[in-house]
Enzyme design. Sequence first.
Site, PDB file in Angstrom:
ATOM      1  N   CYS A   1      72.511 -31.499 -17.471  1.00 11.44           N
ATOM      2  CA  CYS A   1      72.536 -30.535 -16.357  1.00 11.44           C
ATOM      3  C   CYS A   1      71.642 -29.538 -16.785  1.00 11.44           C
ATOM      4  O   CYS A   1      70.563 -29.641 -17.717  1.00 11.44           O
ATOM      5  CB  CYS A   1      73.918 -29.915 -16.559  1.00 11.44           C
TER       6      CYS A   1
ATOM      7  N   CYS B   1       2.401   1.259   5.746  1.00 14.40           N
ATOM      8  CA  CYS B   1       1.525   0.149   5.827  1.00 14.40           C
ATOM      9  C   CYS B   1       1.933  -0.951   5.051  1.00 14.40           C
ATOM     10  O   CYS B   1       2.555  -0.948   4.102  1.00 14.40           O
ATOM     11  CB  CYS B   1       0.190   0.873   4.856  1.00 14.40           C
TER      12      CYS B   1
ATOM     13  N   CYS C   1      26.531 -33.982  -5.480  1.00 13.05           N
ATOM     14  CA  CYS C   1      26.524 -32.825  -6.283  1.00 13.05           C
ATOM     15  C   CYS C   1      27.896 -32.167  -6.397  1.00 13.05           C
ATOM     16  O   CYS C   1      28.519 -31.694  -7.456  1.00 13.05           O
ATOM     17  CB  CYS C   1      25.527 -31.887  -5.965  1.00 13.05           C
TER      18      CYS C   1
ATOM     19  N   CYS D   1       0.554  -1.137   0.150  1.00 15.60           N
ATOM     20  CA  CYS D   1       0.065  -0.043  -0.065  1.00 15.60           C
ATOM     21  C   CYS D   1       0.809   1.158   0.059  1.00 15.60           C
ATOM     22  O   CYS D   1       2.001   1.286   0.568  1.00 15.60           O
ATOM     23  CB  CYS D   1      -0.971   0.000   1.211  1.00 15.60           C
TER      24      CYS D   1
ATOM     25  N   CYS E   1      66.630 -25.008 -25.810  1.00 19.46           N
ATOM     26  CA  CYS E   1      65.393 -25.196 -26.399  1.00 19.46           C
ATOM     27  C   CYS E   1      65.890 -25.447 -27.886  1.00 19.46           C
ATOM     28  O   CYS E   1      66.831 -25.375 -28.575  1.00 19.46           O
ATOM     29  CB  CYS E   1      64.833 -23.706 -26.400  1.00 19.46           C
TER      30      CYS E   1
END
Lengths: 579, 157
Positions: free
Chosen positions: A291, A167, A251, A162, A296
Amino acid sequence: MEDDYFSSDDDYQCSDQESMEDFEEPDFKLVTAKGPTTQVITKESLLVAQKEDLRKVMDMLSVREHHARTLLIYHRWDVEKLFSVYVDRGKAFLFAEAGVTVDEHRASDSSLSSSIMCDICMEDVPSDESTRMDCGHCFCNNCWTEHFIVKINEGQSKRIRCMAHKCNAICDEAVVRTLVSKKQPDMAEKFERFLLESYIEDNKRVKWCPSTPHCGNAIRIEDDQLCEVECSCGLQFCFSCLSEAHSPCSCLMWELWAKKCRDESETVNWMTVHTKPCPKCHKPVEKNGGCNLVSCICGQAFCWHCGGATGREHTWTSIANHSCGRYKEDQEKKSERAKRDLYRYMHYHNRYKAHTDSFKLESKLKETIQEKVAISEGKDSKVRDYSWVNNGLGRLFRSRRILSYSYAFAFYMFGDELFKDEMTEKEREIKQHLFEDQQQQLESNVERLSKILEEPFDQFADSKIMEIRMQVINASVIIDNLCQKMYECIENDLLGCLQLGTHSIAPYKSKGIERASELQVCWTNKANDTGGTEEVDRPSGSGSSDESGYPSRKRARKDDIGVGLFDLNLPAAEVVDRN
Amino acid sequence: MQASRARLFKEYKEVQREKAVDPDIQLVCDDSNIFKWTALIKGPSETPYEGGVFQLAFAVPEQYPLQPPQVRFLTKIFHPNVHFKTGEICLDILKNAWSPAWTLQSVCRAIIALMAHPEPDSPLNCDSGNLLRSGDVRGFQSMARMYTRLAAMPKKG
């Protein structure tokens, strides 16, 4: 009074128990004597589903529908909780708490002056252009309408208060409906939908089906325990976490496992421990011995310890600041662990994957078997009944799934991640053996069944077919029992004695994941019983929902499945009947 | 839009009429924009704000009175529920407890009430809230009084 409510509950239950009990194989144990506990709520039956609960409250408290709805929304559609508040705290408390005021003021309002002063727009308005709510506050229709529209837009349709200060009363939905639809019909529709969907969104017993694209259905369960369910759109899911049906995994386990499989975190983990990015080309480089001056494939040499680039001519001893012996030790331990974890994960994942893959392959088997059945049925032979084939196939699919999930379960049950502090090394070993024995038995029987089902029985003589039939039935029964035992073992011996973590799994269903029944049917029966006592808050006929004034858009969904196709979770007898 | 304008106009007239009734509040509407208001409120007596005059700025939304106006202090004030820098006010009726039955005038009254009864448990000004929560009422009052004197009183001399 509570008795009334509980006993009447049976009326609402719709059951296709009959069809379940037609189950042909006498050897099959009927584990679930109870009727279906899950129901599909479609767009069309949503109204009906709501009405059931509304009616309970309306009958019990003799209130009007919109008050019942306000009360139920406040209590999140938990009828039992609402009644217990009613019994414990009384009607006045129940109503005040939820913001329900029942016609106290309307009657006493004798001052029917020709106009009122609206406190919102501060205008004098003719009293027939104003509305007094149940709480007694009266404002002009314009202000009410604006207020409702603002609140609906704010997503507060379910609880529009209201306008008066302090209220707590909730506005009468009928007033909202009438006033808003006069000004903005589309907004009124929105309001209507929000009210309806509150039944799903605010209700712990109801959840939307998680299908994508969304099938529009929701599932309601009768008791709020953990379960797995199949929507009428065909999707099977765990009602608790809304992901795919995953028992005997809990779950949490399933969530972790799915995530692990998704991002292959173990691989990444292994790589971070075993490789270092080359400082030049940034490819991960694994050291394969020698070593710590690593080179790479791109030709760049670098120090394995700190990852920094070095020149080729540098010898190990000539690089400064590399006295990191202790560091190296830690690194070794770490890499040992990562390796072990990865192998462990791979062990379980490979088996998980193997069963999932077999499951997929066997789904193709379904078609060839259907053909074989068709051929055999066409033959002039004594064997008329081939439902055992479908039964066996259903059992095979079901147990394959269980097997594959059981590996994910084992990964967490006997791993360090979840239950490290729950068991001693020794306890864990015992439990692991116990579980693995059962798993192994189940596995060998599943493979046996799979093999038998692949036999070209359409080319066999009757006696041979009968023999195969017996084998399939026997294997099915054994597998069913083994699954049952495995679930019991998990529930009682493994998860049951955990102290810290609470893990629970959906119970084993011998016939596969329960298929939610359509709500529609039951309501029609129910409405015929009690029709007529309905309040006319809204056009709501007591016949089928097609007459309910609610947009009825039935899709062909129901017919899409089942007919002509084999469905894992239907009792085979039913499928055969349809064919 | 039209409704809010009409309502503000009514409020304006009401304010003119009631000017004498509530001498603690002086509500003034912006000359060119009825959605902008300012108010001068007197610090309530028996509080550290006594003797001060505080200026408030109102920004009224188009949905008014269905949605609350935005109100902030223009005058610096040391109060647990007012942001020390921006003047933003933490008051339930300006947020979720708003009811369209409130007016700008009654909002001012509510703010005066808030000045007299601070809510240290939902502080926007943590320093001030902490003083009160730790029970240092004197400390709080002297700080608040100091800022009242500095910011809300006419400079003497």
